[in-house]
Motif scaffolding. Structure first.
Motif, short mmCIF file in Angstrom:
data_model
loop_
_atom_site.label_atom_id
_atom_site.label_comp_id
_atom_site.label_asym_id
_atom_site.label_seq_id
_atom_site.Cartn_x
_atom_site.Cartn_y
_atom_site.Cartn_z
N ILE A 95 46.48 -22.13 -50.50
CA ILE A 95 47.56 -22.12 -51.32
C ILE A 95 48.69 -23.36 -50.85
N VAL A 96 48.91 -23.46 -51.20
CA VAL A 96 50.17 -24.71 -49.55
C VAL A 96 51.62 -24.80 -51.28
N PRO A 97 52.65 -24.54 -50.38
CA PRO A 97 54.11 -25.32 -51.41
C PRO A 97 53.68 -26.93 -51.98
N LEU A 98 54.64 -26.79 -52.66
CA LEU A 98 54.27 -28.02 -53.12
C LEU A 98 55.99 -28.18 -53.56
N MET A 99 57.44 -29.62 -52.74
CA MET A 99 58.81 -28.81 -53.72
C MET A 99 58.33 -30.32 -54.42
N LYS A 100 59.10 -29.90 -55.96
CA LYS A 100 59.30 -31.25 -57.20
C LYS A 100 60.66 -31.10 -57.40
N ALA A 101 61.16 -31.93 -58.01
CA ALA A 101 62.54 -32.49 -58.54
C ALA A 101 61.76 -32.09 -59.75
N ARG A 102 63.08 -31.48 -61.63
CA ARG A 102 63.31 -32.14 -62.52
C ARG A 102 63.43 -33.06 -62.90
N VAL A 103 62.50 -33.17 -64.12
CA VAL A 103 62.78 -34.34 -64.51
C VAL A 103 63.63 -34.51 -65.61
N GLU B 241 50.96 -23.10 -67.76
CA GLU B 241 52.60 -24.39 -66.72
C GLU B 241 52.26 -23.70 -65.76
N PRO B 242 52.34 -24.65 -64.54
CA PRO B 242 51.96 -24.40 -63.01
C PRO B 242 53.77 -23.28 -62.85
N VAL B 243 52.96 -22.28 -61.40
CA VAL B 243 54.30 -21.60 -61.37
C VAL B 243 55.34 -22.46 -60.88
N ARG B 244 56.49 -21.89 -61.04
CA ARG B 244 56.99 -22.93 -60.70
C ARG B 244 58.62 -21.67 -59.79
N ASP B 245 59.51 -21.49 -59.17
CA ASP B 245 60.44 -21.36 -58.48
C ASP B 245 61.52 -21.98 -58.25
N ALA B 246 62.66 -21.99 -58.38
CA ALA B 246 63.88 -22.46 -58.82
C ALA B 246 63.99 -23.18 -57.10
N GLY C 200 69.95 -27.15 -56.66
CA GLY C 200 70.15 -28.18 -56.41
C GLY C 200 69.28 -28.26 -58.20
N ASP C 201 68.22 -29.49 -57.99
CA ASP C 201 66.86 -30.02 -59.23
C ASP C 201 65.88 -29.68 -58.61
N LEU C 202 65.70 -28.65 -57.50
CA LEU C 202 64.36 -28.72 -56.73
C LEU C 202 64.18 -27.61 -57.24
N TYR C 203 62.93 -27.95 -56.73
CA TYR C 203 62.09 -26.21 -57.11
C TYR C 203 60.81 -26.56 -56.26
N VAL C 204 59.68 -25.00 -56.40
CA VAL C 204 58.86 -24.70 -55.46
C VAL C 204 57.94 -24.54 -56.50
N THR C 205 56.64 -25.35 -56.24
CA THR C 205 55.40 -24.93 -57.13
C THR C 205 55.06 -24.89 -56.17
N TYR C 206 53.62 -24.76 -56.57
CA TYR C 206 52.34 -24.04 -55.42
C TYR C 206 50.67 -24.62 -56.63
N ALA C 207 49.82 -25.40 -55.53
CA ALA C 207 48.84 -26.24 -55.86
C ALA C 207 47.81 -25.41 -54.30
#
Length: 215
Positions: A9-17, A32-37, A40-47
Motif C-alpha cells: 500500500i502506497v499513498p497517491l496524491m491526486k487533485a479533484r477534477v 470507490e477508492p478511499v479518499r482523504d482530503a 485545496g484541491d488535493l486529496y490522498v488516495t491509496y493503492a
C-alpha cells in the motif's frame, strides 16, 4: 498473505477534477477508492504498487476501495499511517538537492535500479507531504513556515516563508512542470512528467494548524 499485500500500500496524491469531466456513472460506494482530503484541491488516495514490466516505470497501481480493507487487514482509518511507512520502505533513497543561489531544495525518492545502475526516481515524491517526521526535519532547515511545491506526483520542491527568493524558485518550478513548451533550453528530466501525474499550480504552506494554500 495479508501482511505481504499490506506492505504494497502506497499513498497517491491526486487533485479533484472539474465536475464537467467527472464520471457520468459513479462507481458503487464499495468500489470507490478511499479518499482523504488534504488541502485545496488535493486529496490522498491509496493503492497497491505492483511490479509490472509492461507498465510505465515497471509498476502499476490498484486503488484500495473500502471493500479491500478487510482483505488487507488494514482499517480505512489506518491506511495513511501504513502507506507512509511503506513509502519510505519502498523508496529508501531520499535525495536532497539544494539550489546554490536560493534557499530551496528539490527532494527525490529513489528506488534501487538494476545492479550497478543508478537509482530511479520514485514517482511518489509528492506523498512526502504526509511524512510528518521528514517534514519536521526539513522545516528546521528553512526560515519561517515550510512551503512546498508539488505540481506533479513525482515533484517535491521546498523552501520557507522566510525566503522570498526561495518561494519564487518554487513558483518557477511549478511553471516548468506545467509549461507545454518551455522553449528555454531546459533539459532537466525532473521537469518532464506524464500529463496524468499533474496535480496543482498552488504552493502549500505548513502552518501549526495544518496545510494551507499559500496566497
Amino acid at each position: 498473505m495479508t501482511e505481504e499485500r499490506s506492505s504494497l500500500i502506497v499513498p497517491l496524491m491526486k487533485a479533484r477534477v472539474p465536475a464537467e469531466i467527472q464520471l457520468e456513472f459513479p462507481l458503487p460506494p464499495d468500489e470507490e477508492p478511499v479518499r482523504d482530503a488534504f488541502a485545496g484541491d488535493l486529496y490522498v488516495t491509496y493503492a497497491l504498487e505492483i511490479a509490472d514490466e509492461s507498465a510505465a516505470a515497471g509498476r502499476r497501481y490498484e486503488h484500495v476501495a473500502p471493500r479491500h480493507c478487510a482483505d488487507l487487514g488494514v482499517a480505512a482509518g489506518d491506511l495513511r499511517r501504513q502507506a507512509v511507512i511503506n513509502l519510505r520502505d519502498r523508496r529508501p533513497e531520499l535525495g536532497l538537492s539544494w539550489y546554490p543561489d536560493v534557499r530551496a531544495v528539490t527532494v527525490t525518492l529513489g528506488e534501487p535500479g538494476p545492479t550497478g545502475a543508478p537509482s530511479r526516481r520514485g514517482g511518489l515524491e509528492a506523498a512526502l507531504l504526509l511524512d510528518e517526521g521528514f517534514l519536521d526535519k526539513l522545516a528546521q532547515d528553512v526560515e519561517g513556515d515550510l512551503v512546498v511545491a508539488a505540481p506533479a506526483r513525482d515533484v517535491f520542491v521546498a523552501s520557507g516563508t522566510g525566503h522570498p527568493d526561495g518561494v519564487d524558485k518554487l513558483r518557477w518550478a511549478v511553471g516548468q512542470v506545467w509549461a507545454e513548451d518551455r522553449g528555454d533550453g531546459v533539459s532537466d528530466p525532473a521537469w518532464d512528467v506524464p500529463a496524468g501525474s499533474l496535480l496543482t499550480h498552488d504552493l502549500l504552506v505548513r502552518r501549526a494548524s495544518g496545510w494551507e494554500i499559500l496566497a
